[in-house]
Design an enzyme around this catalytic site. Sequence first.
Site, PDB file in Angstrom:
ATOM      1  N   ASP A  75      27.171  38.207  56.078  1.00 53.94           N
ATOM      2  CA  ASP A  75      26.617  39.516  56.105  1.00 53.94           C
ATOM      3  C   ASP A  75      27.726  40.557  55.485  1.00 53.94           C
ATOM      4  O   ASP A  75      27.187  41.549  54.836  1.00 53.94           O
ATOM      5  CB  ASP A  75      26.204  40.129  57.344  1.00 53.94           C
ATOM      6  CG  ASP A  75      24.994  39.714  58.148  1.00 53.94           C
ATOM      7  OD1 ASP A  75      23.866  39.916  57.151  1.00 53.94           O
ATOM      8  OD2 ASP A  75      24.799  38.916  58.857  1.00 53.94           O
ATOM      9  N   HIS A 160       6.453  48.912  45.151  1.00 49.70           N
ATOM     10  CA  HIS A 160       5.446  49.453  44.520  1.00 49.70           C
ATOM     11  C   HIS A 160       5.850  50.052  43.127  1.00 49.70           C
ATOM     12  O   HIS A 160       6.726  50.754  43.020  1.00 49.70           O
ATOM     13  CB  HIS A 160       4.492  50.475  44.884  1.00 49.70           C
ATOM     14  CG  HIS A 160       3.535  49.867  46.279  1.00 49.70           C
ATOM     15  ND1 HIS A 160       2.571  49.036  45.959  1.00 49.70           N
ATOM     16  CD2 HIS A 160       3.644  50.039  47.385  1.00 49.70           C
ATOM     17  CE1 HIS A 160       1.891  48.671  47.086  1.00 49.70           C
ATOM     18  NE2 HIS A 160       2.761  49.341  48.073  1.00 49.70           N
ATOM     19  N   CYS A 202       4.414  45.558  40.737  1.00 49.03           N
ATOM     20  CA  CYS A 202       3.721  45.509  39.440  1.00 49.03           C
ATOM     21  C   CYS A 202       4.331  45.885  38.145  1.00 49.03           C
ATOM     22  O   CYS A 202       5.141  46.541  38.160  1.00 49.03           O
ATOM     23  CB  CYS A 202       2.547  46.578  39.882  1.00 49.03           C
ATOM     24  SG  CYS A 202       1.426  45.932  41.044  1.00 49.03           S
TER      25      CYS A 202
END
Length: 353
Positions: A75, A160, A202
Amino acid sequence: NAEYGQHFYKRIKLRRMSVTRLIYILLTLLPSLLSSSHTNNWAVIVDASRYWFNYRHVANALSIYYSVKRLGIPDSHIILMLSDDMACNPRNPTSAQIFNNRDRHVQIYPDDVEVDYRDSEVTVENFFRVLTDRLPEGTPRSKRLMSDEHSNILVYLTGHGGDGFLKFQDTEEMNAMELADVFQQMHEKKRYNELLFMIDTCQAGSMVLPIKSPNIIGVGSSTVGQDSLSHHGDQEIGVYVIDRWTYYTLDFLEQVRPNSQAKLNELFRVYSTADIRSTPQYSNLKLFQSRPINKILITDFFGSVRQTVLYNEGPVEPAPVGGASEPRNGDTATILKKIWVNIYELLTVWREL
């Protein structure tokens, strides 16, 4: 005089052969010197989307986080940025848990998860500041990418996007050219040895193609004009739980062990257009000058190398833990020693001519 001239010509010819041999040796060893093993690994994992219906984007990021931790990156060397807290969302039927499969056989939000940037902290500015280490004074080490010229870095983004941009928090956009410029700054500041950039969105190819900095491999889930699709949903949760490209990436990584010899090109072969229903986009691989991708181990980016020190005997070569490269040619000091030994031998021969 003719005999002397012939003897002189032979001496010149031998000297030329010695120089040729010297040049050949140097050119043979130079790639080994330039591609010396990295000494540390880092991962920067970003979910840029918020809101419950984007559950899959958080699951995408946590799937990569789960994989790199399993393969040895601690981590302390992972920067995890999550735009929303899906685990504690009141619509989550599995409170404090996140799954990336309807079978729920792997809980990818463990009790020891360390989220470094969450909710409103996940911004384009903070992401760029992390990569370039231009953070405000007093920023905790846990929120800093403490990489150097010997670091191999995995940068994974999901969310997105569209042609030339990735949305952050549904309120701002990261421009592809800005990202390419940040990577160039990292190169100039010697903040990486090799960098693997992966993006699931996308038209992801539009974020990959502008990258021109050396020793960076970029791969996107879809080319310009294509959508990046979800894989499957969970009826009880009521949303999709993972995207197709990340699903097949995770499916491959689940077969990888810390001592695996699987290569990066094998992962790229998994990206079948029929399976992911889009066409992956790669950056200009000619700019990756260190070594061909069929020589790069998966664990060189998804695993970790650590320096082992024996007290009273000094440091030894990095012991591979998860991020082992294939058999190395030795560290820089060893390579330089070989070069100088050969140079000394040639100078000795030269002197005797």
